[in-house]
Design a protein around this motif. Structure first.
Motif: not given
Length: 181
Positions: A61-77
């Motif tokens: 799973v590759v996730v780029g350009d998170l730039h401080g978006h906690m919700e996007n990180l939580q979704r990816a995790v």
């Protein structure tokens, strides 16, 4: 690392009401976590120099350009569900420098990704991006006329109090990142 998981910090503390600064012990714990994550980057069995050579089996799973978006990180995790998928690897990139106006809390993503790296040291990687490199090298990045470096450091100062110690540990984490997957 002794980290068993990560939970978002209480939003009442920084920037959303400023009720209380973290204690010295909490700050020390966060900075220790950063150092542990940096160390885990160097001893990653799949790392060869500045490259990551992943195994031929499993998935990624590759996730780029998170730039401080906690919700996007939580979704990816949540999507990666690393606990349930022991052969799955995860690569994260561009964690810092919130692109929205206002105080930058993207250092919280550094804390979260450090905890994730410590929890899954052989399966999570945070690779070096241009924003990380800019912080490490002291080069300014501007978006919409705002210096993202200043906003980032201001967020650290407001959260940790001692910007110098925190910035040093955060920089150590960036230096320990591989350049490419």
């Amino acid at each position: 690392c002794p980290v068993t998981g990560w939970t978002p910090r209480d939003r009442r503390c920084y920037g959303w009401g400023r009720i209380a600064m973290p204690s010295a012990a909490e700050i020390t714990d966060k900075l220790t976590l950063m150092g542990q994550a940096a160390g885990a980057n160097f001893v990653d069995p799949w790392r060869h120099g500045s490259e990551i050579l992943l195994p031929a089996t499993g998935d990624l799973v590759v996730v780029g350009d998170l730039h401080g978006h906690m919700e996007n990180l939580q979704r990816a995790v949540a999507f990666a569900d690393l606990d349930a998928h022991p052969a799955r690897h995860m690569i994260l990139q561009e964690v810092i420098h919130q692109l929205a106006l206002g105080e930058d809390h993207s250092f919280e993503l550094l804390e979260a990704t450090a905890a994730l790296k410590c929890r899954f040291p052989d399966r999570v990687r945070v690779i070096l991006g241009n924003h990380d490199l800019a912080e490490w090298q002291g080069r300014e990045i501007f978006k919409g006329g705002l210096c993202l470096n200043l906003l980032f450091r201001g967020g650290i100062r407001n959260a940790y109090g001692d910007e110098a110690a925190a910035a040093s540990e955060l920089s150590a984490v960036a230096r320990a990142r591989p350049l490419t997957p």
